[in-house]
Design an enzyme around this catalytic site. Structure first.
Site, PDB file in Angstrom:
ATOM      1  N   TRP A   1       0.897  -1.163   0.000  1.00  0.00           N
ATOM      2  CA  TRP A   1       0.000   0.000   0.000  1.00  0.00           C
ATOM      3  C   TRP A   1       0.928   1.204   0.000  1.00  0.00           C
ATOM      4  CZ3 TRP A   1      -1.428   4.041   3.411  1.00  0.00           C
ATOM      5  CH2 TRP A   1      -2.671   4.627   3.159  1.00  0.00           C
TER       6      TRP A   1
ATOM      7  N   ASN B   1       6.736  -4.286   6.140  1.00  0.00           N
ATOM      8  CA  ASN B   1       5.557  -3.460   6.464  1.00  0.00           C
ATOM      9  C   ASN B   1       6.009  -2.409   7.457  1.00  0.00           C
ATOM     10  OD1 ASN B   1       3.954  -5.155   5.073  1.00  0.00           O
ATOM     11  ND2 ASN B   1       2.794  -5.902   6.836  1.00  0.00           N
TER      12      ASN B   1
ATOM     13  N   GLU C   1     -16.863   5.874   2.089  1.00  0.00           N
ATOM     14  CA  GLU C   1     -15.810   4.865   1.950  1.00  0.00           C
ATOM     15  C   GLU C   1     -16.020   3.953   0.757  1.00  0.00           C
ATOM     16  OE1 GLU C   1     -14.020   3.403   6.172  1.00  0.00           O
ATOM     17  OE2 GLU C   1     -16.110   2.923   5.848  1.00  0.00           O
TER      18      GLU C   1
ATOM     19  N   HIS D   1     -27.001  26.789  10.547  1.00  0.00           N
ATOM     20  CA  HIS D   1     -25.831  27.657  10.759  1.00  0.00           C
ATOM     21  C   HIS D   1     -24.854  27.577   9.602  1.00  0.00           C
ATOM     22  CE1 HIS D   1     -27.309  28.597  14.675  1.00  0.00           C
ATOM     23  NE2 HIS D   1     -27.381  27.315  14.996  1.00  0.00           N
TER      24      HIS D   1
ATOM     25  N   LYS E   1      -7.407  -1.564   5.432  1.00  0.00           N
ATOM     26  CA  LYS E   1      -8.154  -2.072   6.585  1.00  0.00           C
ATOM     27  C   LYS E   1      -7.471  -1.682   7.886  1.00  0.00           C
ATOM     28  CE  LYS E   1     -11.271  -4.738   8.469  1.00  0.00           C
ATOM     29  NZ  LYS E   1     -12.577  -4.066   8.525  1.00  0.00           N
TER      30      LYS E   1
HETATM   31  C1  G6P Z   1      -8.952   2.443   8.661  1.00  0.00           C
HETATM   32  C2  G6P Z   1     -10.146   1.680   8.125  1.00  0.00           C
HETATM   33  C3  G6P Z   1     -11.407   2.107   8.861  1.00  0.00           C
HETATM   34  C4  G6P Z   1     -11.218   1.925  10.355  1.00  0.00           C
HETATM   35  C5  G6P Z   1      -9.997   2.704  10.866  1.00  0.00           C
HETATM   36  C6  G6P Z   1      -9.661   2.359  12.295  1.00  0.00           C
HETATM   37  O1  G6P Z   1      -9.024   3.772   8.272  1.00  0.00           O
HETATM   38  O2  G6P Z   1     -10.287   1.899   6.732  1.00  0.00           O
HETATM   39  O3  G6P Z   1     -12.501   1.313   8.425  1.00  0.00           O
HETATM   40  O4  G6P Z   1     -12.360   2.342  11.022  1.00  0.00           O
HETATM   41  O5  G6P Z   1      -8.853   2.350  10.084  1.00  0.00           O
HETATM   42  O6  G6P Z   1      -9.268   1.021  12.364  1.00  0.00           O
HETATM   43  P1  G6P Z   1      -9.208   0.160  13.694  1.00  0.00           P
HETATM   44  O7  G6P Z   1      -8.662  -1.163  13.252  1.00  0.00           O
HETATM   45  O8  G6P Z   1      -8.270   0.878  14.616  1.00  0.00           O
HETATM   46  O9  G6P Z   1     -10.581   0.075  14.235  1.00  0.00           O
END
Ligand code: G6P
Length: 607
Positions: free
Chosen positions: A75, A101, A487, A503, A602
């Site tokens: 990514w 990673n 999203e 407002h 994710k």
């Molecule tokens: C990313 C995902 C979101 C998620 C957020 C927090 O941005 O795309 O869907 O809510 O991370 O992730 P976590 O694993 O900390 O709940």
């Protein structure tokens, strides 16, 4: 976010690596690659885009000989998603291949140093410095070179290393990025999450920060930064293979939405005993709680919105003030936090970098920490003094659904539990327990009552912009509803506190602008109704989310999403479900890649 796999055994490595990478696709990625130790050398194959391309290039892995290899989904952070920037990276002498990673923060300094020593770089990535450092330090001992390399790195990493000179071995190292070792029979694995391992083994070892592993097909040994052996505990993976598959649904997201009655039940049922909430896992005592003056909830994305919803319930039932702060803001805000603060950290993955950093910052200031997490053994789960698991099972779709509702369920449970512990549980305690018990059924009804959602999606999917409005608990649900829409359908969607419309935002309402009005909190519903009338007067199309027996709403709104009757305080967990479905069907009508939305990951393990 990036995914890592590694395999060493007697089978052909490439097909196993490709299958493992396939299981990590959900994390979000834009290029991928594998490296396998062939007869003489390390062969590397990379692609931009999807793993399907990698399968095509290698005849599903069959074209690559060799029983030891590493794979990666990238990514992009440092450098565009090109083949050159994709992992694995090779050392100049072709001896080492590395997958990584995380982020190497001092990569620029290292890059200059290595360039000065004559190493050439084939990519723009921060990762490439690692493989050249390996080459530089290698004097015939891979383990030593790896320790020396890692000593030079600042930042976060989960590393997988393959060396041409040791054809049947893999090395792994971890610092602030998850890495799990899978123990098989005559074969061993590593991966950045258990979904890539469950098809092969149930026995896993979670590497901790600063730890290393050396894998052969016969066994795995663990060592620390001094090269000293470590004894590690083997954990059982309880998630099953089917749970990480689509099971007849078109998308993981739809499957996970439909799983919510069961997931919420799994989060709630074991914690209700003799009509009381029990948290056997909590160390937090009555005395500890009595010393708490403020609760701070921190999280990112949907988990943050779960916190926004939870605030209403926690405050109502515990009478302790609650602040909800985005982790990315909290970490740099020098927060007013001390030992009288309870920090509730919410994270599905347990690996979100901003959330971890905020948590560390607050811990350093003395806050007591309690984590609400789905992934067992994740970093946040381990860092917290208390961890409550949501037991949602694996969530594969990038956009969270059951992850979110189970977080809400746990927040509701905690609110009731704390109220009892503080001795302030009201007369409605027993009624609230009954409501919690009924939530799985109510969520199922909310799904069953809304078969017209695909039709509604047809009506709304071409909208330029959608507005979600609501007050109080409805507002918190609106925030998550709008996020889901953004999203996965890529439509612009904004949530507003209904009373705030006048407002400024009302200037954006034009003829046919869709306004999704959440009216499930009866205490405040009349007020939202006035706001519906205001937007209607300006030409908005109103899709109301409410109860069937609501004649006023029925008379003003254009379209409806109905939910079953539910107590105000706990309504968000029910009303969000049809909104998840609406986002799903809108995204479907727009032909979007629902489970893997563009640019999203994710688990966001970088800042
Ligand atoms: C990313 C995902 C979101 C998620 C957020 C927090 O941005 O795309 O869907 O809510 O991370 O992730 P976590 O694993 O900390 O709940």
């Amino acid at each position: 976010m990036c995914g890592i796999v590694g395999y060493t055994g007697s089978a052909q490595a490439a097909p196993i690596l490709l299958e493992g990478l396939g299981k990590l696709e959900y994390r979000g990625y834009d290029s991928a690659g594998i490296a396998v130790r062939g007869k003489e050398d390390i062969s590397v194959v990379k692609v931009t885009g999807r793993i399907a391309g990698l399968c095509e290039k290698t005849d599903n892995g069959k074209a690559l000989e060799g029983c030891t290899g590493i794979g990666h989904t990238r990514w992009a952070t440092h450098g565009a998603p090109t083949e050159g920037n994709a992992h694995p990276h090779l050392s100049n002498d072709g001896r080492f291949a590395v997958v990584h990673n995380g982020i190497i923060e001092n990569y620029q300094t290292l890059r200059e140093e290595l360039k000065g020593k004559g190493y050439h770089f084939d990519s723009e990535t921060d990762t490439e410095v690692i493989v050249h450092l390996m080459e530089m330090y290698y004097k015939g001992d891979v383990k030593k070179a790896l320790i020396q390399t890692v000593n030079r790195l600042q930042g976060s990493y989960a590393l997988g290393v393959l060396c041409k000179d040791e054809p049947d071995k893999l090395y792994a190292a971890r610092e602030a990025s998850p890495l799990i070792i899978g123990l098989g029979l005559g074969e061993n694995y590593f991966a950045s999450d258990v979904t890539a391992l469950v098809a092969y083994t149930r026995n896993a070892v979670y590497l901790e920060d600063g730890e290393f592993a050396e894998l052969t097909k016969e066994g795995v040994s663990f060592f620390d930064c001094l090269g000293q052996p470590l004894a590690k505990q083997v954990s059982r993976i309880t998630w099953d293979v089917q749970a990480a598959e689509k099971g007849g649904y078109d998308h993981f997201m739809l499957k996970e939405i439909m799983e919510q009655p069961g997931a919420v039940k799994a989060a709630i049922s074991p914690r209700l005993k003799n009509n009381a909430v029990v948290f056997e896992e909590l160390k937090l005592t009555k005395e500890d709680l009595a010393g708490i003056r403020k609760i701070v909830i921190t999280a990112c994305g949907s988990a943050y919105y779960a916190g926004c919803s939870g605030k209403y319930v926690l405050e109502a039932l515990t009478h302790i003030p609650v602040e909800v702060v985005l982790a990315s803001e909290l970490r740099y805000s020098n927060p007013l936090i001390d030992a009288s603060t309870l920090l509730i950290v919410i994270s599905q993955s347990g690996e979100t970098a901003d959330t971890i950093a905020a948590m560390k910052e607050c811990r350093a200031k003395g806050a007591r920490t309690l984590a609400i997490v789905n992934v067992v053994g994740s970093t946040i789960a381990k860092l917290a003094e208390d961890t409550v698991y949501t037991w949602a099972g694996p969530e594969i779709a990038v956009a969270t659904t059951k992850g979110f509702t189970t977080q809400l369920a746990v927040l509701y449970l905690l609110s009731l539990y704390f109220s009892k512990l503080l001795g302030i549980a009201g007369e409605d305690y027993a009624a609230h327990i009954r409501i919690l018990k009924s939530l799985p059924r109510l969520i199922q009804q909310a799904i069953d009552m809304n078969h017209s959602l695909p039709k509604l999606a047809e009506k709304y999917h071409r909208a330029k912009s959608l507005f979600f409005i609501g007050r109080n608990t409805d507002y918190a649900a609106a925030l998550e509803g709008a996020l889901k829409m953004k999203e996965i359908s890529y439509l612009h969607a904004e949530a507003y506190a209904a009373g705030e419309l006048k407002h400024g935002t009302i200037a954006l309402i034009e003829e046919h602008t869709p306004v999704i009005a959440l009216c499930c909190n009866r205490r405040i519903m009349e007020k939202t109704l006035s706001n519906i009338v205001e937007v209607k007067a300006r030409g908005a199309e109103v899709l109301a989310v409410s109860y069937r027996d609501n004649p006023k709403i029925l008379s003003v709104a254009d379209d409806f999403i109905f939910i079953p009757e539910v107590e105000d305080l706990f309504s968000a967990i029910v009303e969000i479900v049809p909104l998840q479905l609406l986002a799903y069907y809108v995204a479907k009508a727009n032909g979007c890649d629902i489970d893997k939305p563009k640019n999203l990951a994710k688990s966001v393990t970088v800042e």
